[in-house]
Scaffold this active site. Structure first.
Site, PDB file in Angstrom:
ATOM      1  N   ASP A   1     -27.702  35.491   9.313  1.00 19.51           N
ATOM      2  CA  ASP A   1     -27.928  34.830  10.677  1.00 19.51           C
ATOM      3  C   ASP A   1     -29.126  35.715  11.274  1.00 19.51           C
ATOM      4  O   ASP A   1     -30.190  35.133  11.672  1.00 19.51           O
ATOM      5  CB  ASP A   1     -26.850  34.886  11.768  1.00 19.51           C
TER       6      ASP A   1
ATOM      7  N   ARG B   1     -18.384  33.618   3.055  1.00 16.28           N
ATOM      8  CA  ARG B   1     -17.132  34.034   3.351  1.00 16.28           C
ATOM      9  C   ARG B   1     -16.333  32.864   4.215  1.00 16.28           C
ATOM     10  O   ARG B   1     -17.155  32.538   5.264  1.00 16.28           O
ATOM     11  CB  ARG B   1     -17.049  35.227   4.037  1.00 16.28           C
TER      12      ARG B   1
ATOM     13  N   THR C   1     -10.098  33.344   6.321  1.00 17.29           N
ATOM     14  CA  THR C   1      -9.425  34.187   5.408  1.00 17.29           C
ATOM     15  C   THR C   1     -10.145  35.102   4.937  1.00 17.29           C
ATOM     16  O   THR C   1      -9.884  36.140   4.317  1.00 17.29           O
ATOM     17  CB  THR C   1      -9.243  33.101   4.333  1.00 17.29           C
TER      18      THR C   1
ATOM     19  N   ASP D   1     -24.440  39.658  11.549  1.00 12.08           N
ATOM     20  CA  ASP D   1     -24.314  38.992  10.576  1.00 12.08           C
ATOM     21  C   ASP D   1     -25.793  39.063   9.843  1.00 12.08           C
ATOM     22  O   ASP D   1     -26.952  38.358  10.235  1.00 12.08           O
ATOM     23  CB  ASP D   1     -24.039  37.790  10.909  1.00 12.08           C
TER      24      ASP D   1
END
Ligand code: PRP
Ligand code: URA
Length: 207
Positions: A201, A102, A106, A198
């Site tokens: 991660d 991603r 944006t 995340d």
């Protein structure tokens, strides 16, 4: 069936361990592996079957075999965390990879890798990604595999946001979605709340 929220005691228990910000990378991965097997069981329950004649040691009988090949498509990186568990349950499955990140500003998906087995048109394709936030990465993946002929598609995500689920139901109403849990919303950064942070991660220790 459009979207099925699994609401499974063991998934809820293990997901809570994963959500905890103090959970370390190895325990995060272990719980994701275990959840993957539970979700694989649910997402493959009604795979189409064909009759198959065999001889048992006692007699002949008509048993059943999978009608179609299964192709697993993990969305890199976090989708890899689902792959081992699914392959344990469906060891004959082939694997297609798609790399999508991603854009942090944006929130649009940017594809950087794609490699699929042939015959997607004759297979049941199961797309794997622990996180369904805006839905952009999953929509991009489904668009891609549909262009390659896939018709029988399932999407398996651990945590979903209502916004993303709605977008996929609208854009790809033919795709069955299996969710471990539906969370509350997205924050202004596009993270699922309460979520687990995340996933890529935390899975790979790149925080
Ligand atoms: C995360 C996650 C999903 C995607 C979900 O990947 O693993 O693929 O975001 O967000 P969306 O529904 O808004 O598209 P990310 O882009 O962070 O890449 P990574 O897995 O490599 O960390
Ligand atoms: N991707 C993640 O890994 N987590 C989120 O909360 C949203 C997108």
């Amino acid at each position: 069936m459009a979207t099925k929220i699994l609401n499974h005691a063991l998934i809820n228990h293990k997901l809570t361990v994963m959500r905890d910000k103090n959970t370390k990378c190895n325990i995060f991965k272990q719980n994701l592996d275990e959840i993957a097997m539970l979700m694989a069981y649910e997402a493959t329950k009604d795979l189409p079957l064909k009759d198959y004649k065999i001889e048992t040691p006692l007699t002949g009988m008509v048993g059943q075999q999978l009608l179609k090949e299964v192709v697993l498509v993990p969305i890199l990186r976090a989708g890899l965390g689902f792959l081992d568990g699914f392959r344990t349950i469906v060891p004959t499955a082939k694997v297609g990879h798609i790399g999508i990140a991603r854009n942090e500003k944006t929130l649009e998906p940017e594809e950087y890798y794609a490699k699929f087995p042939s015959n997607l048109d004759k297979s049941t394709v199961i797309v794997l990604d622990p996180m369904l936030a805006t839905g952009g990465s999953a929509i991009d993946t489904i668009d891609n595999i549909k262009k390659r002929g896939a018709k029988d598609i399932r999407l398996v995500c651990l945590v979903g946001a209502p916004e993303g689920v709605e977008r996929i139901e609208e854009k790809h109403p033919d795709v069955d979605i299996y969710l471990g849990a539906m969370d509350t919303c997205l924050n202004e950064m596009g993270y699922i709340v309460p979520g687990l942070g995340d996933a890529g991660d935390r899975l790979f220790g790149t925080e």
